[in-house]
Write a protein that holds these residues in place. Structure first.
Motif, PDB file in Angstrom:
ATOM      1  N   MET A 122      66.066  48.667  48.898  1.00 56.60           N
ATOM      2  CA  MET A 122      66.928  48.359  50.044  1.00 56.60           C
ATOM      3  C   MET A 122      67.349  49.666  50.698  1.00 56.60           C
ATOM      4  O   MET A 122      67.728  50.615  50.024  1.00 56.60           O
ATOM      5  CB  MET A 122      68.146  47.575  49.530  1.00 56.60           C
ATOM      6  CG  MET A 122      69.155  47.350  50.619  1.00 56.60           C
ATOM      7  SD  MET A 122      70.291  45.998  50.385  1.00 56.60           S
ATOM      8  CE  MET A 122      71.376  46.552  49.162  1.00 56.60           C
ATOM      9  N   ASN A 123      67.283  49.743  52.009  1.00 58.88           N
ATOM     10  CA  ASN A 123      67.634  50.993  52.674  1.00 58.88           C
ATOM     11  C   ASN A 123      68.981  50.957  53.376  1.00 58.88           C
ATOM     12  O   ASN A 123      69.234  51.726  54.262  1.00 58.88           O
ATOM     13  CB  ASN A 123      66.524  51.468  53.610  1.00 58.88           C
ATOM     14  CG  ASN A 123      65.906  50.358  54.411  1.00 58.88           C
ATOM     15  OD1 ASN A 123      66.304  49.216  54.311  1.00 58.88           O
ATOM     16  ND2 ASN A 123      64.923  50.698  55.190  1.00 58.88           N
ATOM     17  N   GLY A 124      69.857  50.077  52.955  1.00 59.36           N
ATOM     18  CA  GLY A 124      71.235  50.168  53.397  1.00 59.36           C
ATOM     19  C   GLY A 124      71.590  49.194  54.492  1.00 59.36           C
ATOM     20  O   GLY A 124      70.783  48.379  54.885  1.00 59.36           O
ATOM     21  N   PRO A 125      72.823  49.250  54.943  1.00 59.54           N
ATOM     22  CA  PRO A 125      73.798  50.247  54.501  1.00 59.54           C
ATOM     23  C   PRO A 125      74.314  49.944  53.094  1.00 59.54           C
ATOM     24  O   PRO A 125      74.358  48.790  52.671  1.00 59.54           O
ATOM     25  CB  PRO A 125      74.924  50.135  55.517  1.00 59.54           C
ATOM     26  CG  PRO A 125      74.853  48.733  56.021  1.00 59.54           C
ATOM     27  CD  PRO A 125      73.386  48.352  55.954  1.00 59.54           C
ATOM     28  N   HIS A 126      74.646  51.003  52.382  1.00 57.33           N
ATOM     29  CA  HIS A 126      75.138  50.888  51.019  1.00 57.33           C
ATOM     30  C   HIS A 126      76.649  51.080  51.002  1.00 57.33           C
ATOM     31  O   HIS A 126      77.199  51.791  51.840  1.00 57.33           O
ATOM     32  CB  HIS A 126      74.466  51.923  50.119  1.00 57.33           C
ATOM     33  CG  HIS A 126      72.979  51.802  50.100  1.00 57.33           C
ATOM     34  ND1 HIS A 126      72.341  50.678  49.635  1.00 57.33           N
ATOM     35  CD2 HIS A 126      72.011  52.652  50.510  1.00 57.33           C
ATOM     36  CE1 HIS A 126      71.026  50.844  49.747  1.00 57.33           C
ATOM     37  NE2 HIS A 126      70.806  52.031  50.280  1.00 57.33           N
ATOM     38  N   ARG A 127      77.277  50.437  50.033  1.00 60.05           N
ATOM     39  CA  ARG A 127      78.730  50.549  49.876  1.00 60.05           C
ATOM     40  C   ARG A 127      79.031  51.775  49.023  1.00 60.05           C
ATOM     41  O   ARG A 127      78.511  51.920  47.917  1.00 60.05           O
ATOM     42  CB  ARG A 127      79.277  49.287  49.212  1.00 60.05           C
ATOM     43  CG  ARG A 127      80.789  49.235  49.148  1.00 60.05           C
ATOM     44  CD  ARG A 127      81.237  47.883  48.651  1.00 60.05           C
ATOM     45  NE  ARG A 127      80.897  47.708  47.254  1.00 60.05           N
ATOM     46  CZ  ARG A 127      81.781  47.556  46.276  1.00 60.05           C
ATOM     47  NH1 ARG A 127      83.051  47.496  46.538  1.00 60.05           N
ATOM     48  NH2 ARG A 127      81.383  47.419  45.035  1.00 60.05           N
ATOM     49  N   ILE A 128      79.890  52.640  49.542  1.00 65.21           N
ATOM     50  CA  ILE A 128      80.328  53.833  48.820  1.00 65.21           C
ATOM     51  C   ILE A 128      81.802  53.633  48.496  1.00 65.21           C
ATOM     52  O   ILE A 128      82.623  53.467  49.399  1.00 65.21           O
ATOM     53  CB  ILE A 128      80.159  55.119  49.667  1.00 65.21           C
ATOM     54  CG1 ILE A 128      78.757  55.204  50.294  1.00 65.21           C
ATOM     55  CG2 ILE A 128      80.497  56.347  48.832  1.00 65.21           C
ATOM     56  CD1 ILE A 128      77.613  55.214  49.326  1.00 65.21           C
ATOM     57  N   ARG A 129      82.116  53.640  47.205  1.00 66.81           N
ATOM     58  CA  ARG A 129      83.506  53.470  46.787  1.00 66.81           C
ATOM     59  C   ARG A 129      83.957  54.753  46.108  1.00 66.81           C
ATOM     60  O   ARG A 129      83.271  55.272  45.229  1.00 66.81           O
ATOM     61  CB  ARG A 129      83.648  52.291  45.825  1.00 66.81           C
ATOM     62  CG  ARG A 129      85.091  51.964  45.490  1.00 66.81           C
ATOM     63  CD  ARG A 129      85.228  50.633  44.770  1.00 66.81           C
ATOM     64  NE  ARG A 129      84.511  50.565  43.519  1.00 66.81           N
ATOM     65  CZ  ARG A 129      85.009  50.947  42.345  1.00 66.81           C
ATOM     66  NH1 ARG A 129      86.225  51.445  42.258  1.00 66.81           N
ATOM     67  NH2 ARG A 129      84.289  50.832  41.250  1.00 66.81           N
ATOM     68  N   ILE A 130      85.092  55.273  46.552  1.00 66.36           N
ATOM     69  CA  ILE A 130      85.649  56.480  45.950  1.00 66.36           C
ATOM     70  C   ILE A 130      86.650  56.044  44.891  1.00 66.36           C
ATOM     71  O   ILE A 130      87.591  55.305  45.185  1.00 66.36           O
ATOM     72  CB  ILE A 130      86.286  57.388  47.006  1.00 66.36           C
ATOM     73  CG1 ILE A 130      85.194  57.821  47.983  1.00 66.36           C
ATOM     74  CG2 ILE A 130      86.968  58.580  46.353  1.00 66.36           C
ATOM     75  CD1 ILE A 130      85.645  58.643  49.130  1.00 66.36           C
ATOM     76  N   PHE A 131      86.428  56.479  43.662  1.00 68.46           N
ATOM     77  CA  PHE A 131      87.290  56.105  42.548  1.00 68.46           C
ATOM     78  C   PHE A 131      88.725  56.498  42.876  1.00 68.46           C
ATOM     79  O   PHE A 131      89.013  57.651  43.152  1.00 68.46           O
ATOM     80  CB  PHE A 131      86.807  56.818  41.272  1.00 68.46           C
ATOM     81  CG  PHE A 131      87.529  56.388  40.033  1.00 68.46           C
ATOM     82  CD1 PHE A 131      87.233  55.180  39.439  1.00 68.46           C
ATOM     83  CD2 PHE A 131      88.499  57.190  39.475  1.00 68.46           C
ATOM     84  CE1 PHE A 131      87.888  54.780  38.289  1.00 68.46           C
ATOM     85  CE2 PHE A 131      89.170  56.801  38.332  1.00 68.46           C
ATOM     86  CZ  PHE A 131      88.865  55.595  37.734  1.00 68.46           C
ATOM     87  N   GLY A 132      89.606  55.507  42.913  1.00 66.00           N
ATOM     88  CA  GLY A 132      91.005  55.756  43.241  1.00 66.00           C
ATOM     89  C   GLY A 132      91.255  56.012  44.716  1.00 66.00           C
ATOM     90  O   GLY A 132      92.334  56.463  45.107  1.00 66.00           O
TER      91      GLY A 132
END
Length: 92
Positions: A1-11
């Motif tokens: 899969m070429n996105g969009p991807h979910r980016i989660r920043i810890f905290g």
């Protein structure tokens, strides 16, 4: 899969990023400010993060800021970090 991807920043926040876009630029585009912004060229180390979960590729980074052992431990510079799936990252 070429996105969009979910980016989660810890905290921290969450945003989306395509595979052809560096995580740092996607964060800025989405109005988030969790990661420090410096040169945007892989040399200053201000945007150093650690990938906790997910798959990614990286572009050229300063070995003074991210050594080979750092890379093996999941560290990268967000300006040279390209997701190939959803990521969870920690700001160092």
């Amino acid at each position: 899969m070429n996105g969009p991807h979910r980016i989660r920043i810890f905290g921290g926040g969450e945003f989306t990023c395509g595979e052809d876009e560096p995580v740092l630029l996607a964060m800025e585009r989405c109005g988030a400010g969790d990661i420090g912004v410096g040169c945007r060229g892989g040399g200053c180390g201000i945007c150093r993060v650690r990938v906790l979960e997910g798959n990614y590729t990286t572009g050229k980074m300063s070995t003074a800021k991210v050594s080979e052992s750092d890379r093996e431990a999941g560290f990268a510079l967000a300006c040279r970090l390209f997701p190939t799936g959803d990521l969870v990252i920690a700001v160092e």
